[in-house]
Scaffold this active site. Structure first.
Site, PDB file in Angstrom:
ATOM      1  CB  THR A  74       6.140  15.364 -11.701  1.00 51.18           C
ATOM      2  OG1 THR A  74       6.250  16.185 -12.953  1.00 51.18           O
ATOM      3  CG2 THR A  74       6.738  13.832 -11.611  1.00 51.18           C
ATOM      4  CG  HIS A 203       5.509  25.268  -9.567  1.00 53.26           C
ATOM      5  ND1 HIS A 203       5.810  25.077 -11.192  1.00 53.26           N
ATOM      6  CD2 HIS A 203       5.540  23.862 -10.338  1.00 53.26           C
ATOM      7  CE1 HIS A 203       6.107  23.932 -11.788  1.00 53.26           C
ATOM      8  NE2 HIS A 203       6.287  23.509 -11.749  1.00 53.26           N
ATOM      9  CB  THR A 242       6.687  15.001   7.359  1.00 50.37           C
ATOM     10  OG1 THR A 242       6.838  13.846   8.529  1.00 50.37           O
ATOM     11  CG2 THR A 242       6.293  16.574   8.860  1.00 50.37           C
ATOM     12  CB  CYS A 328      17.551  20.761 -25.737  1.00 46.73           C
ATOM     13  SG  CYS A 328      19.659  20.779 -26.379  1.00 46.73           S
TER      14      CYS A 328
HETATM   15  C1  LIG Z   1       3.908  21.330 -15.263  1.00 47.45           C
HETATM   16  C2  LIG Z   1       3.291  19.874 -15.639  1.00 47.45           C
HETATM   17  C3  LIG Z   1       3.281  18.491 -14.762  1.00 47.45           C
HETATM   18  C4  LIG Z   1       4.260  18.744 -13.435  1.00 47.45           C
HETATM   19  O1  LIG Z   1       4.204  20.170 -12.757  1.00 47.45           O
HETATM   20  P1  LIG Z   1       5.650  19.460 -11.301  1.00 47.45           P
HETATM   21  O2  LIG Z   1       4.919  20.090 -10.919  1.00 47.45           O
HETATM   22  O3  LIG Z   1       6.581  20.834 -12.069  1.00 47.45           O
HETATM   23  O4  LIG Z   1       6.163  18.367 -10.966  1.00 47.45           O
HETATM   24  C5  LIG Z   1       2.677  18.468 -15.326  1.00 47.45           C
HETATM   25  N1  LIG Z   1       1.690  18.069 -16.052  1.00 47.45           N
HETATM   26  C6  LIG Z   1       1.447  19.703 -16.667  1.00 47.45           C
HETATM   27  C7  LIG Z   1       0.278  19.841 -17.972  1.00 47.45           C
HETATM   28  C8  LIG Z   1       2.327  20.480 -16.574  1.00 47.45           C
HETATM   29  O5  LIG Z   1       1.421  21.855 -17.326  1.00 47.45           O
END
Ligand SMILES: *Cc1c(COP(=O)(O)O)cnc(C)c1O
Length: 404
Positions: A74, A203, A242, A328
């Protein structure tokens, strides 16, 4: 109550135990600030960060000096779009993106639109892919950036990124790609693909949440960004704050494992995904796969079960963790804008389920999920008057519905 079988690996993935082991020392004895230049605690932390930067760079064919650490995809997407828009505003005010991008790209583009930038939201074809001729036609001499995702988070469709990169390079336009779903799952190479900026998230690839990276090309061309976070000038001035050393070590470790195991892992994942798909298609009629199977992440299956509400299906399979194509939003159930962009009607969008196979899913998981979905879909359809009419040979499109 036992936890459901997790098959929602596009939403997030569990941390690989090897990644966790790599991170732990940096929460304990090796807690230094990577910017501390005067003692061993700082040097140790900096060394760990530089090793991780190399692991990240290696996964995408980049140089470690081109990796800017962020809090996730993000933030990377925000930094790429806003940073380029501000830096290159004098050169032009036009940005091109696609209708099926992640919300964080779409909403960033909409904010820039309010600030006076002109944004083209390219439609996609029925298979989920961007039409390259439309892209070529959309580029003007005011275009400064094209942002097209590598792989979609709902339908797993992999865009023709190398072709897009080539078009952008020929026209002298910067190319950003959100690779949150693609990195670590399919081969990504910023040189071969002519990518100037690329977003990643730990993640989504068995690393920790809250850490990610933005690749920023250093030469051919050298991309500059206006920082969105002011402060100590970390990350070559592009992202102050940091450094999250354990998180960065986790990101690096996740990248190294993904790179090493990708050939085998993607084969295994595609085998399990295809087994699930084949079972569902063999045992159920009136099911539709959303997005092309030709260019797709090996772990994604997005499928609509006509005449079944996705939400009811989710409730019926409550010992399986998956997502439906309905979002939702404030008390109402909105059909997925990604599926709508593919031309799906509200009913098909509402009846869709996204399966995301992960590293820790077993063949037994797939067998169980397939059997359960088949059982619940059949049961729900027994209760569906529409499905019954279709089975009796009535053409629903010719039925005169009376409103009341
Ligand atoms: C999960 C995702 C994001 C957001 O990533 P975060 O690390 O959760 O902020 C952006 N783009 C795509 C395609 C994603 O699958």
């Amino acid at each position: 109550m036992p936890m459901p079988i997790y098959m929602d690996n596009h939403a997030t993935t569990p941390v690989d135990p090897r990644v966790l082991d790599a991170m732990l020392p940096y929460f304990k004895d090796q807690f230094g600030n990577a910017s501390s230049r005067n003692h061993a605690f700082g040097w140790q932390a900096e060394e760990a960060v530089e090793k991780a930067r190399k692991q990240v760079a290696s996964l995408i064919g980049a140089n470690s000096k081109e990796i800017v650490i962020t809090s996730g995809a993000t933030e990377s997407n925000n930094l790429a779009l806003k940073g380029v828009a501000e830096m290159y505003a004098e050169r032009g005010n036009h940005i091109i993106t696609a209708a099926t991008e992640h919300k964080c790209v779409l909403d960033t583009a909409k904010r820039l639109e309010k600030q006076g930038f002109r944004i083209t939201f390219l439609p996609v074809m029925q298979d989920g892919l961007v039409d390259l001729d439309m892209l070529r036609e959309a580029i003007t001499d005011k275009t400064i950036l094209v942002s097209i995702m590598y792989a979609n988070n709902e339908i797993g469709v992999v865009q023709p990124v190398a072709e897009i990169g080539k078009i952008c390079k020929e026209r002298g336009v910067l190319f950003h790609s959100d690779a949150a779903q693609a990195a670590g799952k399919v081969p990504v190479n910023v040189i071969a693909d002519n990518i100037d900026l690329l977003s990643m998230s730990a993640h989504k690839m068995y690393g920790p949440k809250g850490i990610g990276a933005l690749y920023v090309r250093r030469k051919g061309p050298r991309v500059q960004l206006t920082a969105q976070m002011d402060g100590g000038g970390h990350e070559r001035g592009m992202r102050s704050g940091t450094l999250n050393v354990p998180g960065i070590v986790g990101l690096g470790s996740a990248c190294e494992i993904a790179q090493k195991e990708m050939p085998e892992e993607s084969k295994r994942s595609a085998y399990l995904r295809d087994k699930l798909k084949d079972r569902l298609l063999a045992e159920l009629d009136e099911v539709f796969i959303n997005g092309t199977m030709e260019r797709r992440l090996p772990n994604n299956l997005n499928i609509s079960f006509a005449y079944v509400e996705g939400e009811s299906l989710l409730m019926g399979i409550n010992d399986v963790a998956v997502s439906s194509g309905s979002a939702c939003t404030s008390a109402t159930l909105e059909p997925s804008y990604v599926l709508k962009a593919l031309g799906a009607g509200d009913d098909i969008a509402h009846s869709s389920i996204r399966f995301g196979i992960g590293r820790f899913n077993t063949e037994a998981d797939v067998d169980y999920v397939a059997a359960k979905v088949i059982q619940v879909v059949k049961k729900l359809r027994e209760l569906s008057p529409l499905y019954e009419m279709v089975k009796e040979g009535i053409d629903l499109s010719k039925v005169q519905w009376t409103a009341h």
